[in-house]
Design a protein around this motif. Structure first.
Motif, PDB file in Angstrom:
ATOM      1  N   LEU A  93     -11.899  -3.118  -4.640  1.00  0.00           N
ATOM      2  CA  LEU A  93     -10.546  -3.637  -4.870  1.00  0.00           C
ATOM      3  C   LEU A  93      -9.540  -2.926  -3.966  1.00  0.00           C
ATOM      4  CD1 LEU A  93      -8.535  -5.336  -6.562  1.00  0.00           C
ATOM      5  CD2 LEU A  93      -8.427  -3.404  -8.152  1.00  0.00           C
ATOM      6  N   TRP A  94      -9.614  -1.592  -3.905  1.00  0.00           N
ATOM      7  CA  TRP A  94      -8.687  -0.843  -3.044  1.00  0.00           C
ATOM      8  C   TRP A  94      -8.902  -1.208  -1.581  1.00  0.00           C
ATOM      9  CZ3 TRP A  94     -10.180   4.365  -5.752  1.00  0.00           C
ATOM     10  CH2 TRP A  94      -9.593   4.399  -7.027  1.00  0.00           C
ATOM     11  N   LEU A  95     -10.162  -1.431  -1.201  1.00  0.00           N
ATOM     12  CA  LEU A  95     -10.444  -1.849   0.179  1.00  0.00           C
ATOM     13  C   LEU A  95      -9.766  -3.183   0.466  1.00  0.00           C
ATOM     14  CD1 LEU A  95     -11.884  -1.602   2.899  1.00  0.00           C
ATOM     15  CD2 LEU A  95     -13.929  -2.576   1.810  1.00  0.00           C
ATOM     16  N   GLY A  96      -9.802  -4.090  -0.502  1.00  0.00           N
ATOM     17  CA  GLY A  96      -9.123  -5.372  -0.335  1.00  0.00           C
ATOM     18  C   GLY A  96      -7.634  -5.195  -0.095  1.00  0.00           C
ATOM     19  N   HIS A  97      -6.994  -4.308  -0.870  1.00  0.00           N
ATOM     20  CA  HIS A  97      -5.564  -4.048  -0.682  1.00  0.00           C
ATOM     21  C   HIS A  97      -5.285  -3.518   0.723  1.00  0.00           C
ATOM     22  CE1 HIS A  97      -4.818  -4.982  -4.760  1.00  0.00           C
ATOM     23  NE2 HIS A  97      -5.058  -3.806  -5.296  1.00  0.00           N
TER      24      HIS A  97
END
Length: 265
Positions: A93-97
Motif C-alpha cells: 500500500l505504501w509503495l502504491g502511494h
C-alpha cells in the motif's frame, strides 16, 4: 489508549531496552503518524542498524522519504522492502502511494492491486485500487470493488480516503460520511490541544495551513476570499504554506493580503 500515550510508552520501553527492534519500528510509525519526520527517521534508522536490510525498517525509511517529498527515493526504498516482503499488504500500500506521487500510474495501480489481493476485506485498500483502475480505464472487478467500498461506508465498518472516493458516483451524504469517518480517524491519532481562551480585545488571529498557497486549486479558489477577509479589521490572517514559493501571481496576492509564513519542509 491514544496514539500520544502509545508513543510515550514506547519511548519509555526503548529507554529500558534500546535493542528492541520491534519497539523502534513501532515508534517510527507513531512518530510519522504524528508528523514528526525527523523523529520517525531516527527511529527507522536505529531499527535498520539493529537488523540491516530488514523490510520493516526499509519500509519506514521509505515512508520518511515519501513524507519529505522525495518520492523517487521513497519508491526505491519501498520497492526494495516489498521485494523482501512480498506478502506484506501494508508495504504494498505504501509503495502504491509513493509510485502515485512519483507519477508512475501503472506501477501505483499494480501495487494497490497486490495490496488488495493480500487484504481483500480492507475497504481503504479497495478504494485505492478502485480509484486508480478508474483513472487507467481498467474495468476489471470495478463493480464489485465499488460495492465493497460503498457497503463498508454505509455500515460504518470502514475508513476510506475521501480523495479516492471522489471518483465514485456517490451522493453528497455518502461523500460527507466518508470525510467524517476519515477525519475521526485522523483526530484520534493526534494529541488533543489544551483549552484555549479567545482574545477578548484586538483582532482575532486566524491561521490557515495548506500545501496549495500558490498556483494550485486551493490558491485559485481561496485568494479572493482571503483578500476580502483581510479587509475586516476584526481579523488578522496568517497563512502557513507547506509548499515552497512558486513565484506565481496567486502567491504574490496571498502574501499581500495576509501574513504568509513559509513552512515548506
Amino acid at each position: 489508549m491514544s496514539a500520544w500515550q502509545q508513543r510515550q510508552q514506547l519511548q519509555q520501553a526503548i529507554t529500558r531496552q534500546p535493542g528492541d527492534f520491534v519497539a523502534w519500528v513501532m515508534l517510527a510509525d507513531l512518530e510519522l503518524e504524528a508528523g514528526d519526520i525527523a523523529a520517525g527517521e531516527q527511529a527507522a534508522r536505529r531499527a535498520l542498524q539493529l537488523r540491516p536490510n530488514h523490510p520493516e525498517a526499509l519500509a519506514r525509511l521509505g515512508r520518511v522519504a515519501w513524507m519529505a517529498g522525495a518520492h523517487a527515493d521513497a519508491a526505491k526504498l519501498l520497492g526494495q522492502a516489498s521485494a523482501l516482503a512480498p506478502e506484506h499488504p501494508g508495504i504494498a500500500l505504501w509503495l502504491g502511494h509513493a509510485l502515485e506521487d512519483a507519477n508512475d500510474a501503472e506501477g501505483a495501480s499494480a501495487a494497490y492491486r497486490r495490496a488488495h489481493a493480500l487484504m481483500p476485506d480492507e475497504p481503504y485498500i479497495a478504494a485505492q485500487r478502485l480509484a486508480w483502475q478508474r483513472r487507467l480505464c481498467d474495468w476489471q472487478d470495478v463493480d464489485a470493488l465499488a460495492a465493497q467500498v460503498r457497503g463498508a461506508l454505509a455500515s460504518g465498518q470502514g475508513v476510506v480516503e475521501p480523495f479516492a472516493f471522489l471518483s465514485e458516483d456517490a451522493s453528497a451524504a455518502e461523500q460527507l460520511a466518508c470525510a467524517r469517518a476519515r477525519a475521526a480517524a485522523v483526530a484520534a491519532s493526534v494529541r488533543p490541544l489544551p483549552p484555549v481562551k479567545l482574545r477578548e480585545r484586538g483582532p482575532l488571529r486566524v491561521g490557515f495551513l495548506s500545501n496549495g498557497f500558490g498556483a494550485h486549486p486551493t490558491g485559485l479558489l481561496t485568494v479572493a476570499l482571503l483578500e476580502n477577509m483581510s479587509q475586516d479589521p476584526a481579523l488578522h490572517l496568517h497563512l502557513f504554506a507547506l509548499n515552497a514559493e512558486d513565484g506565481s501571481r496567486i502567491r504574490q496576492r496571498l502574501q499581500s493580503a495576509t501574513r504568509l509564513h513559509d513552512a515548506a519542509g
